[in-house]
Design a protein around this motif. Structure first.
Motif, PDB file in Angstrom:
ATOM      1  N   GLN A 179      -9.753  35.657  39.188  1.00 42.38           N
ATOM      2  CA  GLN A 179     -11.156  35.893  39.515  1.00 42.38           C
ATOM      3  C   GLN A 179     -11.964  36.252  38.274  1.00 42.38           C
ATOM      4  O   GLN A 179     -13.095  35.775  38.075  1.00 42.38           O
ATOM      5  N   LEU A 180     -11.391  37.101  37.411  1.00 45.91           N
ATOM      6  CA  LEU A 180     -12.105  37.553  36.216  1.00 45.91           C
ATOM      7  C   LEU A 180     -12.229  36.456  35.160  1.00 45.91           C
ATOM      8  O   LEU A 180     -12.947  36.636  34.174  1.00 45.91           O
ATOM      9  N   ASN A 181     -11.565  35.362  35.381  1.00 46.75           N
ATOM     10  CA  ASN A 181     -11.762  34.199  34.510  1.00 46.75           C
ATOM     11  C   ASN A 181     -13.108  33.526  34.799  1.00 46.75           C
ATOM     12  O   ASN A 181     -13.625  32.775  33.967  1.00 46.75           O
ATOM     13  N   GLU A 182     -13.652  33.816  35.986  1.00 48.69           N
ATOM     14  CA  GLU A 182     -14.914  33.203  36.425  1.00 48.69           C
ATOM     15  C   GLU A 182     -16.085  34.172  36.375  1.00 48.69           C
ATOM     16  O   GLU A 182     -17.239  33.749  36.264  1.00 48.69           O
ATOM     17  N   THR A 183     -15.825  35.470  36.483  1.00 47.25           N
ATOM     18  CA  THR A 183     -16.896  36.453  36.596  1.00 47.25           C
ATOM     19  C   THR A 183     -16.664  37.633  35.660  1.00 47.25           C
ATOM     20  O   THR A 183     -15.534  37.908  35.246  1.00 47.25           O
ATOM     21  N   THR A 184     -17.745  38.362  35.357  1.00 46.48           N
ATOM     22  CA  THR A 184     -17.644  39.530  34.481  1.00 46.48           C
ATOM     23  C   THR A 184     -16.967  40.685  35.191  1.00 46.48           C
ATOM     24  O   THR A 184     -16.059  41.331  34.652  1.00 46.48           O
ATOM     25  N   TYR A 185     -17.441  40.947  36.415  1.00 48.05           N
ATOM     26  CA  TYR A 185     -16.820  41.963  37.262  1.00 48.05           C
ATOM     27  C   TYR A 185     -16.082  41.255  38.384  1.00 48.05           C
ATOM     28  O   TYR A 185     -16.028  40.027  38.430  1.00 48.05           O
ATOM     29  N   GLY A 216      -2.033  44.461  29.662  1.00 47.84           N
ATOM     30  CA  GLY A 216      -2.073  43.753  28.389  1.00 47.84           C
ATOM     31  C   GLY A 216      -1.611  42.315  28.471  1.00 47.84           C
ATOM     32  O   GLY A 216      -2.053  41.465  27.680  1.00 47.84           O
ATOM     33  N   SER A 217      -0.754  42.021  29.438  1.00 44.56           N
ATOM     34  CA  SER A 217      -0.239  40.657  29.601  1.00 44.56           C
ATOM     35  C   SER A 217      -1.224  39.740  30.316  1.00 44.56           C
ATOM     36  O   SER A 217      -0.970  38.543  30.459  1.00 44.56           O
ATOM     37  N   ARG A 218      -2.331  40.311  30.768  1.00 48.97           N
ATOM     38  CA  ARG A 218      -3.361  39.538  31.474  1.00 48.97           C
ATOM     39  C   ARG A 218      -4.684  39.703  30.717  1.00 48.97           C
ATOM     40  O   ARG A 218      -5.377  40.709  30.886  1.00 48.97           O
ATOM     41  N   PRO A 219      -5.044  38.729  29.893  1.00 40.51           N
ATOM     42  CA  PRO A 219      -6.196  38.889  28.982  1.00 40.51           C
ATOM     43  C   PRO A 219      -7.517  39.193  29.668  1.00 40.51           C
ATOM     44  O   PRO A 219      -8.324  39.965  29.142  1.00 40.51           O
ATOM     45  N   ASN A 220      -7.764  38.602  30.822  1.00 38.61           N
ATOM     46  CA  ASN A 220      -9.040  38.872  31.510  1.00 38.61           C
ATOM     47  C   ASN A 220      -9.103  40.306  32.024  1.00 38.61           C
ATOM     48  O   ASN A 220     -10.135  40.974  31.934  1.00 38.61           O
ATOM     49  N   ILE A 221      -7.991  40.774  32.581  1.00 37.17           N
ATOM     50  CA  ILE A 221      -7.945  42.159  33.052  1.00 37.17           C
ATOM     51  C   ILE A 221      -8.021  43.122  31.876  1.00 37.17           C
ATOM     52  O   ILE A 221      -8.683  44.167  31.956  1.00 37.17           O
ATOM     53  N   ALA A 222      -7.355  42.770  30.776  1.00 39.95           N
ATOM     54  CA  ALA A 222      -7.388  43.624  29.589  1.00 39.95           C
ATOM     55  C   ALA A 222      -8.821  43.793  29.081  1.00 39.95           C
ATOM     56  O   ALA A 222      -9.251  44.910  28.733  1.00 39.95           O
ATOM     57  N   LYS A 223      -9.569  42.715  29.036  1.00 36.77           N
ATOM     58  CA  LYS A 223     -10.972  42.762  28.596  1.00 36.77           C
ATOM     59  C   LYS A 223     -11.812  43.575  29.584  1.00 36.77           C
ATOM     60  O   LYS A 223     -12.654  44.391  29.186  1.00 36.77           O
ATOM     61  N   TYR A 224     -11.590  43.345  30.861  1.00 37.44           N
ATOM     62  CA  TYR A 224     -12.298  44.069  31.924  1.00 37.44           C
ATOM     63  C   TYR A 224     -12.008  45.560  31.829  1.00 37.44           C
ATOM     64  O   TYR A 224     -12.913  46.395  31.945  1.00 37.44           O
ATOM     65  N   TRP A 225     -10.758  45.924  31.584  1.00 40.45           N
ATOM     66  CA  TRP A 225     -10.344  47.322  31.520  1.00 40.45           C
ATOM     67  C   TRP A 225     -11.064  48.051  30.380  1.00 40.45           C
ATOM     68  O   TRP A 225     -11.534  49.182  30.545  1.00 40.45           O
ATOM     69  N   ILE A 226     -11.173  47.412  29.236  1.00 42.96           N
ATOM     70  CA  ILE A 226     -11.899  48.000  28.105  1.00 42.96           C
ATOM     71  C   ILE A 226     -13.362  48.244  28.491  1.00 42.96           C
ATOM     72  O   ILE A 226     -13.939  49.281  28.174  1.00 42.96           O
ATOM     73  N   MET A 227     -13.947  47.290  29.191  1.00 44.32           N
ATOM     74  CA  MET A 227     -15.364  47.373  29.564  1.00 44.32           C
ATOM     75  C   MET A 227     -15.624  48.505  30.561  1.00 44.32           C
ATOM     76  O   MET A 227     -16.541  49.315  30.372  1.00 44.32           O
ATOM     77  N   VAL A 228     -14.832  48.594  31.624  1.00 44.54           N
ATOM     78  CA  VAL A 228     -15.120  49.578  32.674  1.00 44.54           C
ATOM     79  C   VAL A 228     -14.842  51.004  32.214  1.00 44.54           C
ATOM     80  O   VAL A 228     -15.410  51.956  32.769  1.00 44.54           O
ATOM     81  N   GLN A 229     -14.029  51.168  31.185  1.00 45.21           N
ATOM     82  CA  GLN A 229     -13.773  52.516  30.665  1.00 45.21           C
ATOM     83  C   GLN A 229     -15.010  53.114  29.987  1.00 45.21           C
ATOM     84  O   GLN A 229     -15.055  54.324  29.750  1.00 45.21           O
ATOM     85  N   GLN A 230     -15.990  52.286  29.704  1.00 46.72           N
ATOM     86  CA  GLN A 230     -17.218  52.765  29.061  1.00 46.72           C
ATOM     87  C   GLN A 230     -18.218  53.312  30.071  1.00 46.72           C
ATOM     88  O   GLN A 230     -19.217  53.926  29.678  1.00 46.72           O
TER      89      GLN A 230
END
Length: 267
Positions: A179-185, A216-230
């Motif tokens: 899903q996160l491959n298609e959307t930001t959230y 870490g093994s899922r790049p879209n989730i990894a990117k999302y995780w960095i974002m939501v921690q802010q």
């Protein structure tokens, strides 16, 4: 409005994230389930399942996490007077229920060192028996909770239960990654209550030192995780208890309480 909760509870985190995101004031009551505070008779009479969180507004009490979140959304709409405020639609609600279907309890306990789990389990059994003796009118409900502790111990010995929990989590994360491959959230480019449901799952994986394997093994989730921690809500609800050295403070405080009360036999 009152919220009975604790930072250890993933569902409590979800409700607190919602309250922070919506800017709703509430009175906070901490009940640590690991030290058995949710077994106190006053809370147990209100909620015999002893689960967290519980949201109370006047005489109205809500025990289901998703129902609490939806109720808070309605409160936020009334409080702000925003006629154009949108509520969680079908797609958001669908993701909320999909995420809720994965129960983190056994997965979490399976990744706790055995000596700590056994100590906590033994302590909780003693807490329940002590509360049962203090409130004999609640003996039936307390007995059910005692049996639940034993059942949990049995399930952790059952490898098939652990495998099913892990496979369920992997399927969920794979769906999220797609899903996160298609959307930001999780649902589109705006933060929604679906994200509120997901963030504590990722935080739990990090707390258990499983970030590399599952995130870490899922790049879209990894990117999302960095974002939501802010997000300020994450920093207040989760990071303040579990980021960096804070997690050791939170866990150590609980462990010391259990150890001292066990020595003094104050259950």
């Amino acid at each position: 409005m009152q919220l009975y909760h604790h930072p250890y509870s993933i569902d409590s985190q979800r409700v607190r994230l919602t309250l922070e995101e919506k800017g709703i004031d509430y009175t906070s009551f901490h009940l640590n389930p690991v030290t058995g505070k949710n077994m106190n008779a006053s809370f147990f009479r209100m909620n015999p399942s002893a689960t967290l969180p519980v949201f109370q507004n006047g005489e109205h009490k809500i025990f289901n996490t998703i129902e609490i979140i939806q109720y808070v959304e309605r409160i936020a709409s009334v409080s702000t007077g925003a006629e154009n405020m949108t509520f969680s639609g079908r797609e958001v609600t669908g993701w909320m229920h999909r995420i809720q279907q994965w129960n983190p309890k056994h997965f979490t306990l399976a990744h706790i060192p055995d000596k700590y789990f056994r100590s906590v389990s033994k302590f909780l059994r003693r807490v329940v028996m002590a509360r049962m003796e203090e409130s004999p009118d609640l003996a039936g409900a307390y007995h059910s909770k005692l049996q639940e502790v034993y059942d949990t111990e049995d399930k952790l010995k059952n490898s098939s239960v652990m495998i099913q929990d892990k496979e369920h989590l992997l399927r969920l994360l794979d769906e999220v990654e797609k899903q996160l491959n298609e959307t930001t959230y999780l649902v589109g480019d705006e933060f929604t209550m679906a994200d509120v449901m997901l963030i504590p799952v990722l935080a739990r994986l990090v707390l258990l030192d499983l970030e590399d394997e599952y995130i870490g093994s899922r790049p879209n989730i990894a990117k999302y995780w960095i974002m939501v921690q802010q997000r300020p809500s994450y920093k207040k609800v989760i990071a303040s208890h579990f980021n960096g050295w804070r997690k050791y403070r939170t866990l150590w405080k609980t462990w010391c309480s259990i150890h001292i009360r066990s020595i003094l036999r104050r259950f």
